[in-house]
Design a protein around this motif. Structure first.
Motif, short mmCIF file in Angstrom:
data_model
loop_
_atom_site.label_atom_id
_atom_site.label_comp_id
_atom_site.label_asym_id
_atom_site.label_seq_id
_atom_site.Cartn_x
_atom_site.Cartn_y
_atom_site.Cartn_z
N UNK A 89 0.81 -1.22 0.00
CA UNK A 89 0.00 0.00 0.00
C UNK A 89 0.84 1.27 0.00
N UNK A 90 2.06 1.19 -0.55
CA UNK A 90 2.93 2.36 -0.67
C UNK A 90 3.49 2.42 -2.08
N UNK A 91 3.44 3.61 -2.69
CA UNK A 91 4.12 3.86 -3.95
C UNK A 91 5.12 4.99 -3.74
N UNK A 92 6.31 4.82 -4.30
CA UNK A 92 7.33 5.86 -4.18
C UNK A 92 7.33 6.74 -5.42
N UNK A 93 7.54 8.02 -5.18
CA UNK A 93 7.42 9.04 -6.22
C UNK A 93 8.67 9.11 -7.09
N UNK A 94 8.70 10.15 -7.95
CA UNK A 94 9.81 10.42 -8.86
C UNK A 94 9.93 9.39 -9.97
#
Length: 233
Positions: free
Chosen positions: A55-60
């Protein structure tokens, strides 16, 4: 006697239809229960999903890998809001995002539908690492160690995730010698780096490693923490 005898057939005539109705009712009830069970069984989830950080997505635009195991991979349909998704193989999906809004993934295999909410996070700032034992704890480095450095790496501490980083880091090295003279050197992504500015290190010099960047996706960079090191004998 004849009156009593005459009443029995009338009573039986009322009871028998009632019993028949009860049988019909029980049959209908059984069929309803059976149908509910069949529907419930048909809705059993036929896929599993997981990632190292749920349930986590990392940006960039980092490649966040998400895995879905399905009994029918060809029928699997996956969509997501506020992000892009690409299928690498039967089980692996790559999600990229720059949006800070939460994302909703919808997984369907033709029979079942599952929705998953994701929050967005920035990855931690990378830290510079050298092959020199004397600087890690004290932020001081022996002159002999500094002059031997020809490689460095950028490490993300306390971070366990399957991210695909592009190779290469860039930074600027600032040298302030004991006479307060300032010189600088830019370091690019070339693996065969030669740190001439470090090879001139003398006792009393201060080195500032500045503007550290890691390319985490094409044309997407994460800034590292500045590092200050004092050269000792």
């Amino acid at each position: 006697m004849s009156a009593a005898t005459d009443g029995k057939p009338q009573t039986l005539a009322v009871i028998f239809p009632f019993l028949e109705l009860m049988k019909i009712f029980k049959t209908i009830l059984f069929l309803l229960v059976l149908q509910i069970c069949l529907i419930s069984c048909s809705r059993k989830v036929t896929f599993e999903y997981y990632s190292k950080v749920r349930n986590v997505l990392y940006l960039n635009n980092i490649e966040n890998e998400f895995y879905i195991k399905s009994e029918n991979p060809s029928k699997l349909k996956v969509e997501i809001t506020e992000a892009s998704i690409e299928r690498k193989d039967d089980t692996t999906f790559v999600i990229k995002t720059q949006s800070t809004h939460y994302s909703v993934m919808t997984i369907s295999d033709g029979k079942n539908v599952k929705k998953i909410n994701f929050i967005k996070l920035n990855i931690p700032n990378p830290e510079l690492r050298f092959r020199a034992e004397s600087y890690y704890e004290s932020k001081y480095m022996k002159m002999s160690d500094a002059r031997k450095i020809n490689q460095f790496s950028s490490t993300i501490q306390n971070f366990s995730y399957d991210l695909s980083f592009l190779e290469g880091s860039t930074l600027e090295i600032i040298r302030i010698d004991s006479a307060k003279n300032v010189t600088t050197e830019k370091v690019d992504k070339d693996r065969n780096r030669r740190f001439s500015i470090l090879q001139r290190a003398n006792v009393g010099d201060t080195y500032i490693f500045h503007d550290i960047k890691i390319e985490v996706a094409k044309n997407e960079f994460v800034n590292g923490q500045d590092l200050v090191i004092k050269i000792i004998e």
